[in-house]
Design a protein around this motif. Sequence first.
Motif, PDB file in Angstrom:
ATOM      1  N   THR A  47       0.919  -1.367  -0.019  1.00 55.80           N
ATOM      2  CA  THR A  47      -0.020   0.116  -0.085  1.00 55.80           C
ATOM      3  C   THR A  47       0.987   1.216   0.068  1.00 55.80           C
ATOM      4  O   THR A  47       1.740   1.626   0.825  1.00 55.80           O
ATOM      5  N   VAL A  48       0.584   1.999  -1.024  1.00 52.85           N
ATOM      6  CA  VAL A  48       1.197   3.593  -1.147  1.00 52.85           C
ATOM      7  C   VAL A  48      -0.093   4.426  -1.325  1.00 52.85           C
ATOM      8  O   VAL A  48      -1.281   3.951  -1.569  1.00 52.85           O
ATOM      9  N   TRP A  49       0.278   5.604  -1.164  1.00 55.99           N
ATOM     10  CA  TRP A  49      -0.735   6.654  -1.535  1.00 55.99           C
ATOM     11  C   TRP A  49      -0.698   7.161  -2.946  1.00 55.99           C
ATOM     12  O   TRP A  49       0.402   7.467  -3.445  1.00 55.99           O
ATOM     13  N   LEU A  50      -1.840   7.333  -3.697  1.00 59.35           N
ATOM     14  CA  LEU A  50      -1.951   7.797  -4.873  1.00 59.35           C
ATOM     15  C   LEU A  50      -2.524   9.097  -4.827  1.00 59.35           C
ATOM     16  O   LEU A  50      -4.013   9.003  -4.473  1.00 59.35           O
ATOM     17  N   ASP A  51      -1.961  10.129  -4.941  1.00 59.85           N
ATOM     18  CA  ASP A  51      -2.807  11.568  -4.668  1.00 59.85           C
ATOM     19  C   ASP A  51      -3.278  11.477  -3.436  1.00 59.85           C
ATOM     20  O   ASP A  51      -4.458  12.085  -3.212  1.00 59.85           O
ATOM     21  N   GLY A  52      -2.842  11.054  -2.435  1.00 57.41           N
ATOM     22  CA  GLY A  52      -3.381  11.147  -0.933  1.00 57.41           C
ATOM     23  C   GLY A  52      -4.302   9.892  -0.533  1.00 57.41           C
ATOM     24  O   GLY A  52      -4.359   9.841   0.546  1.00 57.41           O
ATOM     25  N   ALA A  53      -4.633   8.918  -1.578  1.00 56.29           N
ATOM     26  CA  ALA A  53      -5.600   7.920  -1.127  1.00 56.29           C
ATOM     27  C   ALA A  53      -4.661   6.384  -1.358  1.00 56.29           C
ATOM     28  O   ALA A  53      -3.852   6.413  -2.215  1.00 56.29           O
ATOM     29  N   PRO A  54      -5.022   5.482  -0.231  1.00 56.97           N
ATOM     30  CA  PRO A  54      -4.257   4.436  -0.415  1.00 56.97           C
ATOM     31  C   PRO A  54      -4.473   3.391  -1.627  1.00 56.97           C
ATOM     32  O   PRO A  54      -5.627   3.273  -1.775  1.00 56.97           O
ATOM     33  N   VAL A  55      -3.673   2.849  -2.293  1.00 54.99           N
ATOM     34  CA  VAL A  55      -3.894   2.214  -3.363  1.00 54.99           C
ATOM     35  C   VAL A  55      -2.668   0.905  -3.128  1.00 54.99           C
ATOM     36  O   VAL A  55      -1.879   0.906  -2.626  1.00 54.99           O
ATOM     37  N   LEU A  56      -3.135  -0.150  -3.881  1.00 57.22           N
ATOM     38  CA  LEU A  56      -2.364  -1.113  -3.844  1.00 57.22           C
ATOM     39  C   LEU A  56      -1.205  -1.192  -4.959  1.00 57.22           C
ATOM     40  O   LEU A  56      -1.708  -1.176  -6.254  1.00 57.22           O
ATOM     41  N   SER A  57       0.028  -0.888  -4.824  1.00 64.96           N
ATOM     42  CA  SER A  57       0.904  -0.758  -5.795  1.00 64.96           C
ATOM     43  C   SER A  57       1.353  -1.978  -6.665  1.00 64.96           C
ATOM     44  O   SER A  57       1.702  -1.362  -7.844  1.00 64.96           O
ATOM     45  N   CYS A  58       1.058  -3.182  -6.052  1.00 67.54           N
ATOM     46  CA  CYS A  58       1.096  -4.120  -7.085  1.00 67.54           C
ATOM     47  C   CYS A  58       0.190  -4.245  -8.231  1.00 67.54           C
ATOM     48  O   CYS A  58       0.577  -5.319  -8.898  1.00 67.54           O
ATOM     49  N   THR A  59      -1.010  -3.708  -8.147  1.00 68.20           N
ATOM     50  CA  THR A  59      -1.871  -3.828  -9.164  1.00 68.20           C
ATOM     51  C   THR A  59      -2.145  -2.492  -9.845  1.00 68.20           C
ATOM     52  O   THR A  59      -3.085  -2.324 -10.755  1.00 68.20           O
ATOM     53  N   THR A  60      -1.342  -1.303  -9.429  1.00 65.47           N
ATOM     54  CA  THR A  60      -1.391  -0.223 -10.072  1.00 65.47           C
ATOM     55  C   THR A  60      -0.291  -0.037 -11.300  1.00 65.47           C
ATOM     56  O   THR A  60       1.010  -0.275 -10.884  1.00 65.47           O
ATOM     57  N   LEU A  61      -0.736  -0.015 -12.319  1.00 63.15           N
ATOM     58  CA  LEU A  61       0.309   0.019 -13.560  1.00 63.15           C
ATOM     59  C   LEU A  61       1.277   1.432 -13.300  1.00 63.15           C
ATOM     60  O   LEU A  61       0.663   2.400 -13.271  1.00 63.15           O
ATOM     61  N   THR A  62       2.562   1.086 -13.619  1.00 60.21           N
ATOM     62  CA  THR A  62       3.466   2.381 -13.601  1.00 60.21           C
ATOM     63  C   THR A  62       3.053   3.369 -14.740  1.00 60.21           C
ATOM     64  O   THR A  62       3.397   4.665 -14.527  1.00 60.21           O
ATOM     65  N   ALA A  63       2.676   2.899 -15.699  1.00 58.86           N
ATOM     66  CA  ALA A  63       2.369   3.509 -17.179  1.00 58.86           C
ATOM     67  C   ALA A  63       1.230   4.683 -16.825  1.00 58.86           C
ATOM     68  O   ALA A  63       1.168   5.658 -17.626  1.00 58.86           O
ATOM     69  N   ARG A  64       0.522   4.329 -15.774  1.00 66.84           N
ATOM     70  CA  ARG A  64      -0.668   5.377 -15.710  1.00 66.84           C
ATOM     71  C   ARG A  64      -0.261   6.382 -14.371  1.00 66.84           C
ATOM     72  O   ARG A  64      -1.104   7.149 -13.801  1.00 66.84           O
ATOM     73  N   MET A  65       1.223   6.508 -14.308  1.00 65.14           N
ATOM     74  CA  MET A  65       1.596   7.558 -13.114  1.00 65.14           C
ATOM     75  C   MET A  65       1.812   8.856 -13.451  1.00 65.14           C
ATOM     76  O   MET A  65       2.249   9.523 -12.731  1.00 65.14           O
ATOM     77  N   GLU A  66       1.770   9.195 -14.948  1.00 63.96           N
ATOM     78  CA  GLU A  66       1.823  10.440 -15.457  1.00 63.96           C
ATOM     79  C   GLU A  66       1.444  11.460 -14.442  1.00 63.96           C
ATOM     80  O   GLU A  66      -0.011  11.386 -14.523  1.00 63.96           O
ATOM     81  N   ASP A  67       2.127  12.413 -14.168  1.00 61.89           N
ATOM     82  CA  ASP A  67       1.300  13.718 -13.451  1.00 61.89           C
ATOM     83  C   ASP A  67       0.570  13.472 -12.072  1.00 61.89           C
ATOM     84  O   ASP A  67      -0.352  14.039 -11.887  1.00 61.89           O
ATOM     85  N   HIS A  68       1.086  12.342 -11.529  1.00 63.24           N
ATOM     86  CA  HIS A  68       0.380  11.965 -10.317  1.00 63.24           C
ATOM     87  C   HIS A  68       1.338  12.199  -9.087  1.00 63.24           C
ATOM     88  O   HIS A  68       2.387  12.237  -9.398  1.00 63.24           O
ATOM     89  N   GLU A  69       0.885  12.058  -7.942  1.00 62.82           N
ATOM     90  CA  GLU A  69       1.957  12.050  -6.604  1.00 62.82           C
ATOM     91  C   GLU A  69       1.533  10.750  -5.935  1.00 62.82           C
ATOM     92  O   GLU A  69       0.597  10.377  -5.568  1.00 62.82           O
ATOM     93  N   ILE A  70       2.679  10.319  -5.846  1.00 66.62           N
ATOM     94  CA  ILE A  70       2.916   9.120  -5.249  1.00 66.62           C
ATOM     95  C   ILE A  70       3.651   9.467  -4.046  1.00 66.62           C
ATOM     96  O   ILE A  70       4.502  10.105  -3.680  1.00 66.62           O
ATOM     97  N   THR A  71       2.914   8.592  -2.667  1.00 66.63           N
ATOM     98  CA  THR A  71       3.626   8.852  -1.345  1.00 66.63           C
ATOM     99  C   THR A  71       3.873   7.388  -0.950  1.00 66.63           C
ATOM    100  O   THR A  71       3.167   6.554  -0.777  1.00 66.63           O
ATOM    101  N   THR A  72       5.150   7.329  -0.374  1.00 69.59           N
ATOM    102  CA  THR A  72       5.326   6.086   0.403  1.00 69.59           C
ATOM    103  C   THR A  72       5.684   6.593   1.956  1.00 69.59           C
ATOM    104  O   THR A  72       5.879   7.863   2.079  1.00 69.59           O
ATOM    105  N   ILE A  73       5.845   5.457   2.681  1.00 68.52           N
ATOM    106  CA  ILE A  73       6.107   5.911   4.027  1.00 68.52           C
ATOM    107  C   ILE A  73       7.523   6.560   4.497  1.00 68.52           C
ATOM    108  O   ILE A  73       7.549   7.224   5.337  1.00 68.52           O
TER     109      ILE A  73
END
Lengths: 149, 760
Positions: A47-73
């Motif tokens: 779990t990391v945050w994508l634009d402030g909300a928790p998401v599962l990074s193992c099922t989130t495609l990196t290709a969709r991360m353009e112009d997003h904010e990713i937060t790790t612990i």
Amino acid sequence: MQLETTINGNKIVLDFAGGEFLAETLRRYGYLSVKEGCDTGSCGLCTVWLDGAPVLSCTTLTARMEDHEITTIEALNVEAEEFAQFLVAEGAEQCGFCAPGFTMTVLAMRRELKHPTVESINHYLAGNLCRCSGYKGQMRAIVKYMGVE
Amino acid sequence: MKYIGKRIPKIDGVGLVKGVPAYTSDLAINNNALIVKILRSPHASARIIHIDTTDAMAVPGVECVLTYKDVPETAFTLAGQSFPEPSPYDRRILDPVLRYVGDEVAIVAASNERVALRALAKIKVEYEVFTPVLDVESALDNELKVHATQPHTNFDVGCDASRNVAAAHSLEFGDVEAELSRCEVVIEQTYRTQAQAHAMMETYRASTSIDVHGRLQVMTSTQIPYHVRRHLSVILGLPKSKIKILKPRVGGSFGGKQTASVEIFPAIVTMKTGKAAHLVYTRQETFCCTTSRHAMVLTVRLGADKQGNIKVVDIHTLSDTGAYGEHAPTVFWVVGQKTLPLYSAICRYHGHAVYTNKAPGGALRGYGATQGTFALESAVNELAEKLGMDPAELRLKNLIKENDAHEALCGSLPGRPAVLASSSLDRCIKKGMELINWKNSFPAKDIGANKRRGYGMAVTMQGSGIAQIDTGSVTIKLNEDGFFTVSHAASDMGQGSDTMICQIAAEVLEVEMDQIIVASFDLDTLPYDPGAYASSGTYVAGKAAVIAAEQMVAQMRGAAARILDVSAEAVAYDSGLLSASADKKMSISELATTLCSFAGMDQLISKGTYGGETSPPPFIAGFAEVEVDLETGESKVIDYVAVVDCGTVINENLARIQVEGGIVMGIGLGLFEEVRYSGKGRLTTNSFMEYKIPSRLDIGEIRVAFEESHEPTGPYGAKSIGEVVCNTPAPAITEAIYNATGMRCRNLPVTAEKILMGIE
């Protein structure tokens, strides 16, 4: 492939392979708090945050991360430290492998749940598995941390 | 006591929660390691007729492809046990004969995972496919053989490959048949326990390279670093001195990593290529290609008189060890060893562990005691019903008590039964009855809306270390500024042994815990320990820490006496201060600085080694309140009370979490966890989608209480806690469900479907 995104407040150009998931990319870039436990989006460890909300990074495609904010612990040192103190006071981290992802969900929950109850907390955290603790110690820590009556 | 019995946070806890790099994959990513992948058998029983790696080798980025033709033929066991291991040597690194779906066919190492996977797909294999042996009950003396040749065993464990027998055992104290024929009340029932997955969160992984001295360096997520070194030494034909083992933090294990499932694969790649290699098992491989709890068929016969005096306990077991016999003999023995001593009766334990063409059985928290407890305690519950007695009272009447001797206790010699030096199990039962309001609740109550709540209980024991075999050592070094380094290889995997050892050392040394560094990473610098298994951490390594710390205090007094020019007896030690008189005194810091300088020239290093003559059992009385929906068969454990005798509680936080986590694992075993196979022997529960472990929504109230006893041989009176915790839920829950519904489930797990079918 390449894209520009923001990780922990820093703009970065990511190099990645097509079909690569965010958990793998983040670990490759040195965000080693991000663990993987299941390959099926079932355990919550990544779990990391994508634009402030928790998401599962193992099922989130990196290709969709353009112009997003990713937060790790790694970026939440103060908040994570505060919650960690509650968790370790109960001995509820045990092996610790699920703890960073779990903590990311807890920190998001604290921001989101205005009137937390044991039931709503359990529901919020249902996707974060832990094989060591039996969950009760985690709940004791959260109840104190969130000030649940 | 300053530290013993206190709620002390784990010394590595905050760092782990914050995600500080600490595990194998965190520490091993920067060496451009080759990524290792394994081609696996699609058949449960087959032989490789032809294997062609040409196309795989031609994939750009592939460094090596290894088949059985390329690796040593040495036979071995992957079981983490002290040499001579009881487990049969029935494995090879790669074998042309494949014995379960998932058995290793070839090893690929490539520059990255994608390349490795592409190469795997290009290996051409022609198999001769055989009919597999999949049913445990027909495996014995089946004409189909899992192993065509007899494996080497270090001593007689009853292994007979021609009968598909990995191990056989028979232990009898008294004449069971004669006594049974005299009994007024007899229970005979057969119980079945399923294979259970460890499902630790960090999958299996290891990282290997050649260090600057030309040694093979292996960083691995293991609970048995010394055994891993021995395995690799034997298999690769390398002296142990040429192997360096690093054990980082371990992301859970539960016995899984007491079998060295993965280390050999990157190790052989590194030996072949000279390059670093890294292998991380997928979750699917972790489910399908490592070990799980041995499934068993257990027949229990109990004999008693009408007053409820249990006269006979007879347990026959058939254990399914799958394709390989890792831990097959020992898990099988423990079924009897950790159940028979509970009751003072004439007793017998016998049966077989058999090979089948399924994923291997192995060590899993409880190690046979879990299966044995389910069978025996279920039978005792059935006996209580037949006698018309309260099951708790039946136990109180028959249980072994403190200072009783029992021939089946670990550490007994022929004609010299070991004595139970500590037990508060009777108090545990009484306390549990009180907490769950047993007198007013048992057996069941209607709560309306087609729901009933049933109550059930069970008791259990485990051991603390392996008596007269395993020993652990701890060393303590007084550093130049007056802080200590405590070194041990007891292999913390989350349970907190690093913290426990630090607490004990701080208690004896009378210093703050932050004056102690715990070293447990690099085997080159650590004294011997067999590893974190057999519930030995606190009892064995903890006791070794007491001895080492007492030695250190004595050495400090001796050294201070020399510097202060007085006799050692004249030097008193109190909380970091060594003093002979008002003007002749020095702090640890002053002492250490002097000793490390030209003036003192005597750095202090102490050691303690301990191994138990007996294996003092911890005990638990477990009580379940289970709600059953009579319309759907759904059941939920509303309340679980566990009252624990682990001797002195060294750290209440860590002990409590061990109990809660173990009970939840036991609830999973009781209600829904099950490793399942297709008709052709493919393991189908190969992800968390298919194999359900308890989530936080599945768990009701869990209440843990400690009833301390004092184990005279343990550190500060302590015994173990890690394994005993998962044994009581299954029998207590099935009994509660019986009391709620009248449906007695002797075949785990007791799913909603079984309950619903059973009610009708």
